[in-house]
Write a protein that holds these residues in place. Structure first.
Motif, PDB file in Angstrom:
ATOM      1  N   MET A   1       0.982  -1.306  -0.032  1.00  0.00           N
ATOM      2  CA  MET A   1      -0.159   0.003   0.179  1.00  0.00           C
ATOM      3  C   MET A   1       0.820   1.240   0.068  1.00  0.00           C
ATOM      4  SD  MET A   1      -3.078   0.931   2.558  1.00  0.00           S
ATOM      5  CE  MET A   1      -4.018  -0.448   2.582  1.00  0.00           C
ATOM      6  N   THR A   2       0.680   2.180  -0.819  1.00  0.00           N
ATOM      7  CA  THR A   2       1.309   3.495  -1.021  1.00  0.00           C
ATOM      8  C   THR A   2       1.063   4.334   0.130  1.00  0.00           C
ATOM      9  OG1 THR A   2      -0.374   4.633  -2.180  1.00  0.00           O
ATOM     10  CG2 THR A   2       1.452   3.170  -3.275  1.00  0.00           C
ATOM     11  N   ASP A   3       2.075   5.339   0.559  1.00  0.00           N
ATOM     12  CA  ASP A   3       1.888   6.315   1.701  1.00  0.00           C
ATOM     13  C   ASP A   3       0.461   6.765   1.500  1.00  0.00           C
ATOM     14  OD1 ASP A   3       4.243   5.333   2.795  1.00  0.00           O
ATOM     15  OD2 ASP A   3       4.962   7.089   1.917  1.00  0.00           O
ATOM     16  N   ARG A   4       0.013   7.166   0.134  1.00  0.00           N
ATOM     17  CA  ARG A   4      -1.072   8.084  -0.017  1.00  0.00           C
ATOM     18  C   ARG A   4      -2.416   7.107   0.256  1.00  0.00           C
ATOM     19  NH1 ARG A   4      -4.465  12.227  -1.241  1.00  0.00           N
ATOM     20  NH2 ARG A   4      -4.388  11.946   0.773  1.00  0.00           N
ATOM     21  N   THR A   5      -2.318   6.123  -0.236  1.00  0.00           N
ATOM     22  CA  THR A   5      -3.527   5.378  -0.098  1.00  0.00           C
ATOM     23  C   THR A   5      -3.510   4.714   1.386  1.00  0.00           C
ATOM     24  OG1 THR A   5      -2.500   3.188  -0.657  1.00  0.00           O
ATOM     25  CG2 THR A   5      -3.539   4.390  -2.437  1.00  0.00           C
TER      26      THR A   5
ATOM     27  N   PHE B   1      -2.727   6.653   3.913  1.00  0.00           N
ATOM     28  CA  PHE B   1      -3.326   8.044   4.684  1.00  0.00           C
ATOM     29  C   PHE B   1      -4.717   7.951   4.255  1.00  0.00           C
ATOM     30  CE2 PHE B   1      -4.351  12.425   4.457  1.00  0.00           C
ATOM     31  CZ  PHE B   1      -4.045  12.651   5.902  1.00  0.00           C
ATOM     32  N   ALA B   2      -4.965   7.855   3.055  1.00  0.00           N
ATOM     33  CA  ALA B   2      -6.480   7.759   2.841  1.00  0.00           C
ATOM     34  C   ALA B   2      -7.685   6.920   3.524  1.00  0.00           C
ATOM     35  CB  ALA B   2      -6.611   7.782   1.439  1.00  0.00           C
ATOM     36  N   ALA B   3      -6.863   5.819   3.571  1.00  0.00           N
ATOM     37  CA  ALA B   3      -7.728   4.669   4.346  1.00  0.00           C
ATOM     38  C   ALA B   3      -7.624   5.247   5.912  1.00  0.00           C
ATOM     39  CB  ALA B   3      -6.867   3.365   4.356  1.00  0.00           C
TER      40      ALA B   3
ATOM     41  N   SER C   1       3.735  14.666   8.043  1.00  0.00           N
ATOM     42  CA  SER C   1       3.525  13.936   6.800  1.00  0.00           C
ATOM     43  C   SER C   1       2.479  12.779   6.740  1.00  0.00           C
ATOM     44  CB  SER C   1       4.910  13.177   6.400  1.00  0.00           C
ATOM     45  OG  SER C   1       5.340  12.077   7.259  1.00  0.00           O
ATOM     46  N   GLU C   2       1.929  12.507   5.504  1.00  0.00           N
ATOM     47  CA  GLU C   2       1.098  11.503   5.534  1.00  0.00           C
ATOM     48  C   GLU C   2       1.572  10.087   5.931  1.00  0.00           C
ATOM     49  OE1 GLU C   2      -0.167  11.308   1.309  1.00  0.00           O
ATOM     50  OE2 GLU C   2      -1.406  13.235   1.547  1.00  0.00           O
ATOM     51  N   GLU C   3       2.864   9.782   5.701  1.00  0.00           N
ATOM     52  CA  GLU C   3       3.471   8.787   6.254  1.00  0.00           C
ATOM     53  C   GLU C   3       3.554   8.494   7.746  1.00  0.00           C
ATOM     54  OE1 GLU C   3       7.518   6.343   5.168  1.00  0.00           O
ATOM     55  OE2 GLU C   3       7.389   8.542   5.073  1.00  0.00           O
ATOM     56  N   ARG C   4       3.890   9.784   8.266  1.00  0.00           N
ATOM     57  CA  ARG C   4       4.121   9.651   9.894  1.00  0.00           C
ATOM     58  C   ARG C   4       2.512   9.540  10.516  1.00  0.00           C
ATOM     59  NH1 ARG C   4       8.679  13.177  12.542  1.00  0.00           N
ATOM     60  NH2 ARG C   4       8.517  12.052  14.582  1.00  0.00           N
ATOM     61  N   PHE C   5       1.568  10.245   9.909  1.00  0.00           N
ATOM     62  CA  PHE C   5       0.300  10.393  10.324  1.00  0.00           C
ATOM     63  C   PHE C   5      -0.061   8.692  10.562  1.00  0.00           C
ATOM     64  CE2 PHE C   5      -4.325  10.736  10.687  1.00  0.00           C
ATOM     65  CZ  PHE C   5      -4.480  11.831  11.229  1.00  0.00           C
ATOM     66  N   ALA C   6      -0.197   8.237   9.397  1.00  0.00           N
ATOM     67  CA  ALA C   6      -0.634   6.805   9.086  1.00  0.00           C
ATOM     68  C   ALA C   6       0.082   5.691  10.081  1.00  0.00           C
ATOM     69  CB  ALA C   6      -0.395   6.337   7.789  1.00  0.00           C
ATOM     70  N   ALA C   7       1.544   6.137   9.933  1.00  0.00           N
ATOM     71  CA  ALA C   7       2.171   5.219  11.248  1.00  0.00           C
ATOM     72  C   ALA C   7       1.957   5.206  12.450  1.00  0.00           C
ATOM     73  CB  ALA C   7       3.686   5.258  10.883  1.00  0.00           C
ATOM     74  N   VAL C   8       1.456   6.434  12.885  1.00  0.00           N
ATOM     75  CA  VAL C   8       1.074   6.591  14.485  1.00  0.00           C
ATOM     76  C   VAL C   8      -0.285   6.097  14.795  1.00  0.00           C
ATOM     77  CG1 VAL C   8       0.839   8.270  16.218  1.00  0.00           C
ATOM     78  CG2 VAL C   8       2.869   8.564  14.748  1.00  0.00           C
ATOM     79  N   TYR C   9      -1.145   6.302  13.634  1.00  0.00           N
ATOM     80  CA  TYR C   9      -2.371   5.742  13.765  1.00  0.00           C
ATOM     81  C   TYR C   9      -2.409   4.216  13.831  1.00  0.00           C
ATOM     82  CZ  TYR C   9      -7.270   4.628  12.559  1.00  0.00           C
ATOM     83  OH  TYR C   9      -8.465   4.300  12.454  1.00  0.00           O
ATOM     84  N   ARG C  10      -1.743   3.637  12.980  1.00  0.00           N
ATOM     85  CA  ARG C  10      -1.660   2.164  12.970  1.00  0.00           C
ATOM     86  C   ARG C  10      -1.308   1.720  14.400  1.00  0.00           C
ATOM     87  NH1 ARG C  10      -4.866   1.178   9.119  1.00  0.00           N
ATOM     88  NH2 ARG C  10      -4.100   1.947   7.287  1.00  0.00           N
ATOM     89  N   GLU C  11      -0.382   2.565  15.160  1.00  0.00           N
ATOM     90  CA  GLU C  11       0.084   2.225  16.236  1.00  0.00           C
ATOM     91  C   GLU C  11      -1.086   2.153  17.666  1.00  0.00           C
ATOM     92  OE1 GLU C  11       3.620   4.214  17.591  1.00  0.00           O
ATOM     93  OE2 GLU C  11       4.573   3.786  15.821  1.00  0.00           O
ATOM     94  N   ILE C  12      -1.896   3.257  17.357  1.00  0.00           N
ATOM     95  CA  ILE C  12      -2.940   3.644  18.155  1.00  0.00           C
ATOM     96  C   ILE C  12      -4.188   2.788  17.866  1.00  0.00           C
ATOM     97  CG2 ILE C  12      -4.510   5.404  18.934  1.00  0.00           C
ATOM     98  CD1 ILE C  12      -2.193   7.325  18.516  1.00  0.00           C
TER      99      ILE C  12
END
Length: 444
Positions: free
Chosen positions: A1-5, A7-9, A95-106
């Motif tokens: 999954m790309t960073d963009r998709t 983050f969109a998810a 960044s989208e990448e950082r936002f998504a990564a922290v969300y996945r942890e939470i």
């Protein structure tokens, strides 16, 4: 999954929790943060509440702290274009990448809390936890955190900040906070914790009393605009204004801020006092004047009398309550010499639209009524009926969609104007959502 998709998810999952679901109690956010290891305890914080000026003041505080070499985290709401704006590191949205990564942890921990609770965590609970975790991971030297709504029961009130800021308090969100200034101030005073230093903008007496009583109750120290700090003078300058500020530690002169209006000068005085309090300046020590000037010169506040086009001038302003609109109208009268001004107005259904329109009427030639993209938007027919009562039928146009509203407003502004368009303007206002919708179209 790309960073963009990815983050969109994440955005879609957050949105599914519902933007408009208002649940005020701290048990769920506290449970989630406990499971995360209390990231909000990893750094000191400056916590802001008030009715108007919170985001602008938070952005100025952030800019000042960075001018003094600190790594900052800033959490504000709502956002204009992307949820990432709510969580900034060193002045830039994550960044989208950082936002998504922290969300996945939470997320798995949030699901645990949801399973144990009557009500799931709200959108705002989740973005608050995301911000606190992001700041701890960075790590930041200090977090600048804006309350979402009220104070005492707001999700951000888990930080128990050492420096609290109270911007001017007016009537807004009365369905949740109460319909008197005293009730609203009482809710907002809840961010004042034992031993805190409180920086308070000038308040009406009804709002000031609960703040002072709360300070006395918990042993907090208060510095008040007009007594310990304030604006000594302001002069309009190209692209903003030049201020002389009385700080807690002395006088700071020749301070340029690229923002318009007496209300932004007031916000600057509050921001400076908050940074002085945090950095330990006061009666015996003044902050470095060059760093202060640099911090203010770099400050910005998108969507606050923000100029996005020239000829005709197009201004975006997120004023959405009478207190905020009064400040905007004063700034328009003092700092913009429009020979013709057309307003595009879209408001939320729970706002005092009549008062907003009444305040605009003396400074606006024509009004174009529209609807913004919020599910809580006031229908155009309802807003148009109010506008006709105040402006008269011949001064009101209706456009259901924002692109059409802007097109109509620009055409009306340019109509029958001989020669240069320099004195002609379009103001898009009434809601942060209205401004966000227009900004997306105009910034393309």
């Amino acid at each position: 999954m790309t960073d963009r998709t990815d983050f969109a998810a994440v955005e879609a999952e957050l949105a599914a929790r519902g933007f408009t679901r208002m649940v005020f109690e701290l048990d769920r956010i506290e449970s989630l943060l406990d499971l995360l290891g209390s990231p909000q305890r990893a750094y000191p914080a400056i916590h802001l509440t008030g009715t108007n000026g919170k985001t602008s003041t938070a952005r100025m505080i952030d800019s000042l702290l960075r001018a003094f070499g600190l790594h900052t985290g800033r959490y504000t709401s709502p956002h204009l274009e992307t949820v990432r704006e709510r969580i900034s590191l060193d002045g830039e949205p994550v960044s989208e990448e950082r936002f998504a990564a922290v969300y996945r942890e939470i997320r798995p921990l949030a699901e645990l809390v949801d399973a144990r609770s009557d009500e799931p965590l709200t959108y705002f609970d989740m973005t608050t936890a995301l911000a606190f975790a992001t700041f701890a991971d960075a790590p930041v030297d200090i977090a600048v955190v804006e309350v979402g709504l009220g104070g005492a029961e707001d999700a951000t009130n888990v930080i128990q900040a050492g420096v609290c800021v109270i911007t001017p308090i007016g009537l807004d969100h009365t369905e949740w906070l109460g319909d008197t200034l005293q009730d609203i101030a009482l809710a907002k005073a809840g961010i004042i914790h034992p031993g805190a230093t409180v920086i308070a903008a000038a308040q009406e007496e009804e709002a000031a009393r609960p703040l002072l009583e709360r300070c006395a109750e918990v042993g907090a120290t208060i510095a008040r605009e007009g007594a310990e700090f304030g604006v000594l003078s302001r002069a309009i300058a190209v692209g903003g204004q030049v201020l002389t500020l009385q700080g807690l530690g002395g006088i700071y002169d020749d301070v340029f801020i690229p923002l318009h209006g007496a209300h932004q000068a007031q916000n600057a005085a509050v921001a400076l006092a908050a940074v002085e309090a945090f950095l330990g300046a006061g009666t015996t020590r003044q902050l470095d004047i060059e760093a202060v000037r640099e911090g203010f010169a770099e400050a910005s506040s998108p969507g606050r009398l923000e100029r996005v086009r020239n000829a005709p001038t197009v201004l975006l302003d997120g004023a959405h309550n009478p207190h905020g609109m009064a400040a905007t109208v004063t700034a328009l009268q003092e700092e913009f010499a429009f020979s013709k001004l057309v307003a595009v107005v879209g408001v939320l259904a729970d706002k005092d639209a009549s008062s907003l329109l009444e305040l605009l009427e003396p400074v606006v030639d024509l009004v174009v009524v529209t609807r913004n993209s919020s599910p809580r938007a006031m229908p155009t027919a309802e807003l148009a009926a109010l506008a006709v009562e105040i402006f008269g039928e011949e001064r009101v146009e209706v456009a259901e969609e924002m692109p059409d509203a802007i097109e109509v407003a620009v055409a009306l502004a340019e109509e029958d104007v001989p020669g240069e368009l320099s004195g002609v303007g379009v103001l898009i206002t009434g809601s942060v959502v209205t401004v966000a919708d227009a900004r997306r179209l105009l910034k393309r």
